[in-house]
Structure formats: structure tokens, C-alpha cells
Design an enzyme around this catalytic site. Structure first.
Site, PDB file in Angstrom:
ATOM      1  N   SER A 134       0.829  -1.194   0.000  1.00 28.60           N
ATOM      2  CA  SER A 134       0.000   0.000   0.000  1.00 28.60           C
ATOM      3  C   SER A 134       0.874   1.258   0.000  1.00 28.60           C
ATOM      4  O   SER A 134       1.754   1.410  -0.837  1.00 28.60           O
ATOM      5  CB  SER A 134      -0.938  -0.069   1.210  1.00 28.60           C
ATOM      6  OG  SER A 134      -1.986   0.834   1.091  1.00 28.60           O
ATOM      7  N   ASP A 294      -8.764  -6.512  -4.498  1.00 33.33           N
ATOM      8  CA  ASP A 294      -8.395  -5.164  -4.035  1.00 33.33           C
ATOM      9  C   ASP A 294      -9.156  -4.113  -4.847  1.00 33.33           C
ATOM     10  O   ASP A 294      -8.923  -3.942  -6.048  1.00 33.33           O
ATOM     11  CB  ASP A 294      -6.876  -4.978  -4.191  1.00 33.33           C
ATOM     12  CG  ASP A 294      -6.352  -3.720  -3.520  1.00 33.33           C
ATOM     13  OD1 ASP A 294      -7.136  -2.785  -3.291  1.00 33.33           O
ATOM     14  OD2 ASP A 294      -5.136  -3.684  -3.225  1.00 33.33           O
ATOM     15  N   HIS A 323      -8.207  -5.130  -0.269  1.00 31.21           N
ATOM     16  CA  HIS A 323      -6.892  -4.480  -0.167  1.00 31.21           C
ATOM     17  C   HIS A 323      -6.108  -4.940   1.067  1.00 31.21           C
ATOM     18  O   HIS A 323      -4.909  -5.213   0.975  1.00 31.21           O
ATOM     19  CB  HIS A 323      -7.100  -2.957  -0.141  1.00 31.21           C
ATOM     20  CG  HIS A 323      -5.838  -2.194   0.036  1.00 31.21           C
ATOM     21  ND1 HIS A 323      -4.808  -2.245  -0.890  1.00 31.21           N
ATOM     22  CD2 HIS A 323      -5.399  -1.372   1.037  1.00 31.21           C
ATOM     23  CE1 HIS A 323      -3.817  -1.466  -0.475  1.00 31.21           C
ATOM     24  NE2 HIS A 323      -4.142  -0.942   0.687  1.00 31.21           N
TER      25      HIS A 323
HETATM   26  N1  LIG Z   1      -5.429  -1.070   6.851  1.00 28.07           N
HETATM   27  C1  LIG Z   1      -4.216  -0.349   6.568  1.00 28.07           C
HETATM   28  C2  LIG Z   1      -4.395   0.636   5.471  1.00 28.07           C
HETATM   29  C3  LIG Z   1      -4.500   0.048   4.145  1.00 28.07           C
HETATM   30  O1  LIG Z   1      -3.371   0.296   3.401  1.00 28.07           O
HETATM   31  C4  LIG Z   1      -3.769   0.461   7.729  1.00 28.07           C
HETATM   32  O2  LIG Z   1      -4.589   0.785   8.590  1.00 28.07           O
HETATM   33  O3  LIG Z   1      -2.595   0.814   7.763  1.00 28.07           O
END
Ligand SMILES: N[C@@H](CCO)C(=O)O
Ligand SMILES: CC(=O)SCCNC(=O)CCNC(=O)[C@H](O)C(C)(C)COP(=O)(O)OP(=O)(O)OC[C@H]1O[C@@H](n2cnc3c(N)ncnc32)[C@H](O)[C@@H]1OP(=O)(O)O
Length: 359
Positions: A134, A294, A323
Site C-alpha cells: 500500500s 483489491d 486491499h
Molecule cells: N489497513 C491499513 C491501510 C490500508 O493500506 C492500515 O490501517 O494501515
């Protein structure tokens, strides 16, 4: 080991703004070997911290695939985050007060340029593996372009080369949630926190998938299932509310706001002709991983990355998590890493043998 790196000089951001020094909270684990070739640099995503064993326990930790017995593992808390690095809650040296709304935004490229100073401080000249999902993957790509010789292998997961209009729209709606909180303009650390709860519940819609909700949040909460239909409460409803509350217990609305801005500006092509050209300059062996479900960083974005990095491999994990599968699909990620890095170590042995033969 949790440490803090302090840089005392002026640091100019992409925006042209200058911060009078900054600090980075980071974790190191294991030891740099004598050949200095066992560094794993892990990049965290939006709301995590510099300790990957906490948020990626299946992948990083003692006896895990990326373990401190074998590797020297480094992870930095990204600037703007509230887990120890420079952030909107830090003191602005010009005013002696916290920055809050006046915080100068760090782009993903600014983040990487700050990490380069830490890299020099640690005496690291080569990174065996850079890995991140991400927003962490966004920084990894930036760095592999800024300094192609640094990385031997990179594994960007569920990420993109430039943030999409869809992703920016999601982030904008989340910032609108924070802006709609009447406390947001106030000058204190918990300003905007109610708005951030709503922002998180909006974000969840992009981190999960239709199937995730259908499978894990079907029906009504057990306490209300026996009540008349107009008094029943759906599981999905309390789940959304709970996720907002859960984040508010550990995160900060200013950090959330500035990190989401940083994500929106992410574009490896900025100032480099195009994203394609920028990706073409990467020389690290590359495995790009996507998650089939995703919705936020769809597999087409990882296909784009793999298409333009010379020799890159692409693997898409078939997962119903959406995702956030990059945080949850440990076993499959490890399988993919094993195959990818086995070949890398064979290459390494081969090239050493070739060097010996040539001598
Ligand atoms: N669920 C992830 C974000 C997604 O990239 C977080 O809270 O860091
Ligand atoms: C400093 C740190 O803590 S950093 C480490 C933590 N955070 C991070 O690393 C960021 C990255 N991690 C994440 O984004 C998440 O942890 C993920 C994606 C890995 C997993 O998400 P989770 O929220 O843990 O899982 P999931 O979506 O299944 O939700 C489970 C939680 O919702 C609760 N829940 C589930 N269904 C419902 C419902 N219908 N109503 C209310 N609550 C519900 C569960 O009880 C559980 O609560 P708990 O976390 O307090 O035990």
C-alpha cells in the site's frame, strides 16, 4: 530495538517548504553482517508503526520468514504518522507550539529522502530486500527510482506508481469527514477525532470487499436478532462503528489527514517525464504482488508497475479480503517470497562463482 534518528539541518521538501530539522522513529532488528548484505527494509502502510512484528507477525519476527537471526531488519515510522517521527503533533521550532494544521506535508518522495539520511547514518550501502504494501509500497517504488543501485530485490505489494483518481476520491471523502467535525479547526491533539472515526469507516469500504462483508458481517447482532425488525441492528452497522472507535484509540486525526494528502500526491513520474520512464529506471530484481479483490489498488495497477520495471514478475493473490489482504495473506506472501528469493540467492552464488572463476 526502537530508536530515534535526529537530523538537525534544514530539510527542503518537494513543496519548497523547509523544516528546521526532523526526527524519525525506527526499529532495527538483528545485526548487519560483515558483508553488509543482509539488510531487509520494511515499509509500513497508513496507520501502522515502525515495528513490523506487531502488524506483520506472520512475516517478520523471530523464527518468521524475515527473521532477525538471519537479517538486519529496518523499518521507519513514516513522517506525519503519530508513532514517533516528525508529525503535526511535533513542536514547530519557529513558534514553540505543535504544528497541527501548519504541518508541512511530506510527500512519499520527501519521506524517502529523509530515509536516505538515516540510511547513511546506519552505514547501509546495499539493501538485500525492500518490501512494503500500500503506502509502504509507494515509498519503496520511489526509493528504488531515486537510488536504483541501493536495492538488490524489491517486493511492492498492493500498491501503485501514482495514486488513482479513485483513491484520491476516497481520501478526499475521508478528509471531508474530518473537516466536518466541529472540533477540527481547534488547536489541540484530539481535534477532528470524531471525524476520523467516520473517515475510518469510509476507508474500510475500500480496504475490504463485498464478499468480506457478506461472509463475516451477515445478519443482525445476536443481542437484537430477536427484536422487531425496526429495532434490529445489522452486524455490518456495528462493525463500521467499532472500526472507527478502534482506530481513534490509537491514532490521530492530524496524522490521518496529512498522510492521506501525501498518498494523493504520490506519483513516481513527477519531474521524471512519466511514470513509465521512472519505473524503467529500476534495476532491482522485482516481484510485484497484487490482491485479486483489491478495490482500492486494483491488480491493474500492479500489472502497470510490473509491465514497466525491466524483468519484473507479477503475482496476484486470489483472496477475498480485499486491499487489506496484503496484511493478512501471510502464507501466500511467504510462498511467493520464498520462490523469488531462492532464485535470488542462487543468482548470488552463481555470480560469486563466476567472479572466482574469472579471477
Ligand atoms: N489497513 C491499513 C491501510 C490500508 O493500506 C492500515 O490501517 O494501515
Ligand atoms: C501501534 C499499533 O497498534 S500498529 C498495529 C495495528 N494496526 C496496524 O498495523 C495497521 C494495519 N492493520 C490493520 O489494518 C488491521 O489490523 C487488519 C487489516 C490487519 C485486520 O483488521 P481487524 O480490524 O483486526 O480485523 P477485522 O476486520 O476482522 O475486525 C476485527 C475486530 O472487529 C470486531 N468486530 C468484528 N465484527 C464486529 C461487529 N459486527 N460489530 C462490532 N465489532 C466487530 C472484532 O471483535 C475485532 O475487534 P478487536 O480488533 O478489538 O479484537
Amino acid at each position: 530495538m526502537s530508536l530515534v534518528f535526529s537530523y538537525k539541518e534544514d530539510f527542503t521538501l518537494e513543496s519548497g517548504k523547509v523544516v528546521q530539522g526532523f526526527h524519525l522513529a525506527y526499529t532495527t532488528w538483528g545485526h548487519l553482517n560483515s558483508a553488509r548484505d543482509n539488510v531487509i527494509w520494511v515499509f509500513h502502510a497508513l496507520t501502522a508503526n515502525s515495528n513490523p512484528a506487531e502488524w506483520w507477525p506472520g512475516i517478520v519476527g523471530p523464527n518468521a520468514f524475515l527473521n532477525p537471526e538471519q537479517y538486519f531488519i529496518v523499518c521507519v515510522n513514516m513522517p506525519s504518522s503519530c508513532y514517533g517521527s516528525i508529525s503535526p503533533l511535533s513542536t514547530n521550532p519557529q513558534t514553540g507550539e505543535p504544528y497541527y494544521h501548519q504541518f508541512p506535508m511530506f510527500t512519499t518522495r520527501d519521506m524517502v529522502r529523509s530515509y536516505q539520511l538515516l540510511q547513511q547514518h546506519l552505514g547501509i550501502e546495499k539493501v538485500y530486500l525492500g518490501i512494503g504494501g500500500s503506502m509502504g509500497g509507494q515509498q519503496l517504488l520511489e526509493w528504488a527510482i531515486e537510488d536504483p543501485a541501493l536495492f538488490e530485490n524489491i517486493v511492492p505489494i498492493a500498491t501503485n506508481a501514482f495514486h488513482s483518481s479513485w483513491g484520491i476520491a476516497f481520501n478526499t471523502s475521508q478528509r471531508q469527514c474530518i473537516e466536518a467535525d466541529p472540533t477540527w479547526k481547534q488547536q489541540h491533539a484530539t481535534a477532528g477525532i470524531e471525524g476520523m472515526k467516520v473517515a475510518r469507516s469510509v476507508a474500510l469500504l475500500s480496504y475490504r470487499h463485498y464478499d468480506t462483508y457478506q461472509q463475516s458481517q451477515a445478519g443482525y447482532t445476536p443481542e437484537t436478532a430477536h427484536l422487531p425488525v425496526d429495532e434490529q441492528v445489522a452486524r455490518a452497522e456495528t462493525y463500521q462503528q467499532y472500526q472507527g472507535e478502534k482506530l481513534a484509540r490509537r491514532f490521530n486525526a492530524f496524522s490521518y489527514y496529512f498522510l492521506s494528502k501525501a498518498m494523493d500526491t504520490h506519483n513516481v513520474g513527477r519531474g521524471r517525464q512519466s511514470a513509465q520512464k521512472a519505473l524503467q529506471s529500476i534495476t532491482a530484481r522485482t516481484l510485484v504482488i497484487g490482491i485479486s479483490s483489491d478495490l482500492l489498488f486494483p491488480p491493474s495497477e500492479q500489472a502497470f508497475i510490473a509491465q514497466h520495471i525491466p524483468g519484473a514478475q507479477l503475482s496476484v493473490i486470489d483472496s477475498f479480503y480485499g486491499h487489506d489482504g496484503f496484511l493478512l495473506e501471510y502464507d501466500t506472501i511467504i510462498k511467493l517470497l520464498t520462490g523469488f528469493l531462492d532464485i535470488s540467492s542462487q543468482h548470488k552464488q552463481l555470480s560469486t562463482q563466476q567472479v572466482l572463476i574469472n579471477q
